[in-house]
Each structure stands twice: as structure tokens, then as C-alpha cells.
Design a protein around this motif. Sequence first.
Motif, mmCIF file in Angstrom:
data_model
loop_
_atom_site.group_PDB
_atom_site.id
_atom_site.type_symbol
_atom_site.label_atom_id
_atom_site.label_comp_id
_atom_site.label_asym_id
_atom_site.label_seq_id
_atom_site.Cartn_x
_atom_site.Cartn_y
_atom_site.Cartn_z
ATOM 1 N N UNK A 269 0.823 -1.202 0.000
ATOM 2 C CA UNK A 269 0.000 0.000 0.000
ATOM 3 C C UNK A 269 0.860 1.255 0.000
ATOM 4 N N UNK A 270 1.930 1.242 0.790
ATOM 5 C CA UNK A 270 2.809 2.407 0.847
ATOM 6 C C UNK A 270 3.432 2.675 -0.514
ATOM 7 N N UNK B 30 1.017 4.374 -2.698
ATOM 8 C CA UNK B 30 0.856 5.805 -2.442
ATOM 9 C C UNK B 30 2.051 6.598 -2.967
ATOM 10 N N UNK B 31 3.241 6.017 -2.879
ATOM 11 C CA UNK B 31 4.401 6.706 -3.444
ATOM 12 C C UNK B 31 4.219 6.865 -4.951
ATOM 13 N N UNK C 265 1.775 9.502 -5.665
ATOM 14 C CA UNK C 265 2.346 10.822 -5.421
ATOM 15 C C UNK C 265 3.176 11.282 -6.605
ATOM 16 N N UNK C 266 3.979 10.349 -7.160
ATOM 17 C CA UNK C 266 4.816 10.744 -8.293
ATOM 18 C C UNK C 266 3.964 11.054 -9.509
ATOM 19 N N UNK D 202 0.920 12.026 -9.529
ATOM 20 C CA UNK D 202 0.101 13.202 -9.310
ATOM 21 C C UNK D 202 0.926 14.487 -9.355
ATOM 22 N N UNK D 203 2.192 14.379 -8.948
ATOM 23 C CA UNK D 203 3.044 15.574 -8.913
ATOM 24 C C UNK D 203 3.094 16.239 -10.279
ATOM 25 N N UNK E 267 0.068 18.169 -10.895
ATOM 26 C CA UNK E 267 0.125 19.400 -10.119
ATOM 27 C C UNK E 267 1.034 20.426 -10.801
ATOM 28 N N UNK E 268 2.084 19.915 -11.450
ATOM 29 C CA UNK E 268 2.957 20.849 -12.177
ATOM 30 C C UNK E 268 2.176 21.560 -13.278
ATOM 31 N N UNK F 230 -0.990 22.122 -13.336
ATOM 32 C CA UNK F 230 -1.870 23.065 -12.646
ATOM 33 C C UNK F 230 -1.094 24.325 -12.290
ATOM 34 N N UNK F 231 0.135 24.116 -11.840
ATOM 35 C CA UNK F 231 0.964 25.248 -11.452
ATOM 36 C C UNK F 231 1.275 26.130 -12.660
#
Lengths: 176, 253, 80
Positions: free
Chosen positions: C52-53, C56-57, C60-61, C63-64, C67-68, C70-71
Amino acid sequence: MATETNGAATEHAQGMPQLDFSTFPNQIFWLLVTLVVIYFVMSRVALPRIASVLAERHGAIQGDLDKAEQMKAKAVEAEAAYNKALVDARAEAQAIVEATRAEIQKDVDVAMAKADAEIAAKSAESEAAIKEIRDSAMSAIEEVANDTAEAIVAKVMPAAADKAAVKAAVSARLKG
Amino acid sequence: MAIESDAVEQELELAIHPMDQFLVKPLFGGSDIGMFTITNATLWLGITVLCAIALMVLGTRGRAIVPSRSQSIAEVIYVFIYKMVEDITGKDGLKYFPYIFSLFIFILVANVVGLLPASFTTTSHIAVTATLALIVFVAVTVLGFVKNGASFLSLFWVSAAPLALRPILALIEVISYFVRPVSHSIRLAGNMMAGHAVIKVFAGFAVVTFISPAAIGAIVAIYALETLVVCIQAYVFTILTCVYLKDALHPSH
Amino acid sequence: MAIEGDLAQMGAFLGAGLASVGMGGAAIGVGNVVGNYLSGALRNPAAAAGQTATMFIGIAFAEALGIFSFLVALLLMFAV
């Protein structure tokens, strides 16, 4: 614009407030203060306390488990003892039954032997009586035969009347 | 920025200012923000500290074997982070557990507190998240060199790859290593900013009568999503910190 | 002057809108990560909890990068 925004509360964001670098030193300073405070409170108070509570609980649970384990062992022991007692009692009962049976058998055997002996004695006695009767009958037959033979001989040829010879001839014939 | 009169009128009707909530304003008048000025950011950072202390210190003051509700929350968080640090960095990473825990509890509480209506979300600011990420980055890099010396550089030298590829891979590894604090900080700030801005946009639409039910429903839905996201982002920030720490402690793996 | 300013703003907004497309990429990435995790977890539920961890990692990668984008959109809209 200026008349609207003289109070800070009614101000609208121009662009992204996140990119307003003039607020950065302020935010970073207060963030560092916050982090230091949180770090000290957590590492000095909260974390040791929670760790000790968890250790205590772990110890208590372990203790309870150990106690339960001991109780279980005791119960197993008690059950074994009970089973052993049961087996012993059963064996004893078996032995008693066996002993009683042997005793009775002995008595029966003795009585049997006694009865057998009695019967044997009785049968021997009666056999002897029969033999006696037969013997007396036999001698009576011999006597009768002698008498008869003597009488016949005396009648037929009185000259040859020899008592002893007749007796020998009759007994020889009877044994014959 | 010239605002036309009809634009002002439009603003009155449909007042969507999604970025207003991120403004840093002095609390006690004035407009200059110096280094030590008490601003709304300061206020909410303080509220974050108080909430964290209330949860982790006041909540556990019973020290009960059978925990109360607040104590069991604190214990669940403790055990969760403890297991995470232990699983990812191994036993030798456990001595950094208080730092990672402080980081996690700060981000988590700041995120959750930021979800309160009319609050200020401190973690939506690049300044805050970049500082957090840089602290992690510098600490991890220094720790890597202190623990492993020059062999820490083997993190960039992929010995499993063919020799010809290794310089290129090393270049990529170095770049990705230095992008870490950027993505680490922007992920958190971007998520916070995006979610809160979206809520504000829908809140702005709620002014218009005939779409306001849909807008309010959307706010509820986004709010639920945001509640999930703030927790996951705190988790992700912490778990990535653990991963970076593992790289520093065992660069060869 | 006014036309030039409007044109620049239009370009910025167009760019921002185009940058938002990147979020779709992030969505595909996150969906891939979770979907593959789930199909793996259903095949071997015993090993799922340990990964599971890692999931999530991975999220996160993936999704980052979204997010970029979006930025980038925000920067084009507000900062350029």
C-alpha cells in the motif's frame, strides 16, 4: 480601486498570493518557530508519554497472556490428574472384581472338588456293594451248581459219587 | 490592471475570488509585512500548534491502559508513523522518528485546520511547503554524506545498468534528486491550493439562484474529497520523507 | 496598447487552459497505478497490505506531474 481597498479586509488578491515574495520572510520565520515548538512538545512530552503507555499496555497484555497460559497449563494438569484418578479407580475396580471372581472361583472349585469326592466315594461304595452282591450271587450259583451236580451224579451213578471231583469239575466249568 | 466599470458590476453579481483566501494580511492593522509581523498566517500556525498539542498532549494525559477516544487517536497516529518509519527506513531510521512525526503532525493538523470555513491554509503557501521540503532535502543530503561519506554518490551511479548508459543515468538521477524538493513542496501546496480554490469557485457560483443547489452540492462533494486529500497529502509528504531518508541511510539499495 | 495587453492576456489564458490538459494525464497515471495495484491485490491479497505504501508513493509521483501542469496554468493566469 484604491477607495475600495483601503481596508485590508476588502482587499482582493492580485495574482497569486503564493508568489508574493514580500510575505516569504514572515511566513518562513513563523513556520520555523512553529516547527521548533511542535518538535519540542512532541519529542519531550507527547512521544515519550505515548511510547510509555504503549509499552505499559503491551506489558499488561503480555502479562495477561502469560497468566492465561499458566491457567491453561494448570487446567491441562488438572485434567490429566483427573484422568489418571479415573484410570486408577477403574483399575482398582477391575482388580477388586478380579479378586472377588477368583475367590468365588476358589470356593466353587472347593465345593466342586468336595462334591466330586463325595460322588466318587458314593460310586465306589455302590460299586463295592454291587461287587459283593455279584460275588455272593456267583458263590450261590457255584453252590447251587455243586449241589445240583452232586445230586445228578448220585442219582445217575451212585458208585461214582465223589464230592471233591464234582466240585472241581463244576468250578472248572464255571471259570471256563 | 485597469478594471472597467462593467467589470465591477459583473464582480458584484458573480464575485469569484478564489485566491483571496490565500492572502497574507497583518492582523493588527498596517499593511507592511515585516519578518516578525503577526499575520493571519501566524494566527493559523499558532492554532495548528495548539491543536497538535491538544491532540497529542492533552488527549493522552490520562495515560490509560484502556485509552479514551482522543488518546486512541493519538496512539493510532503514533503507531501509524512509527510503523511507516520502521518499514521504509529500517531499524536505524527509528532515531529520526520524532522529526518525521513532528513533520507529519504539523502538516496533518495544518491541512485539517485549513479546511475550516474562513480559515487560512498555511500549507497552501509555497513559502511554507518549500521550507519544509528544503529542510528535508538539506537534512537528508547532509545526513547521507555524514553517514556514508563519498559513497553516498553511489546513489547516482546505477551499477546495475550497462556501463555506457551509466553517465546518462547518473545525469538523470542527479536531476531527479534536485527536483525532489520542488515536487515535494509543490505537490502539497498545489493540492491545498487547488482544492480550496475549487471550493471557492463553486461558492462564487452559489450566488446565482438557479445553479446554487448544484453549486452547494458540488461544494459538499469537493469538501469531502478535500478531507480525504488533506490526510493523504500529509501521508504522502511523510512517506516521501521516509523514502528520501532511506536513500540517505542506505544509498546502495 | 490596450489591444496588445488583451492579446497577451488571451495568450496567457489559452496557455493556462491548454496546461490544464495535463491534469488528464495525471488522472490516467493515478488510475493506472491504483488499477494495477488493485488487480494485483485481488490476485494475491496476502501481499497487498505490504504494498500500500508503494502504491501511495507511485500515486504521489504520478500526481506531482499533474500538479505541475496546474501550477503552470496558475502561473500563466496570474504571474505572467
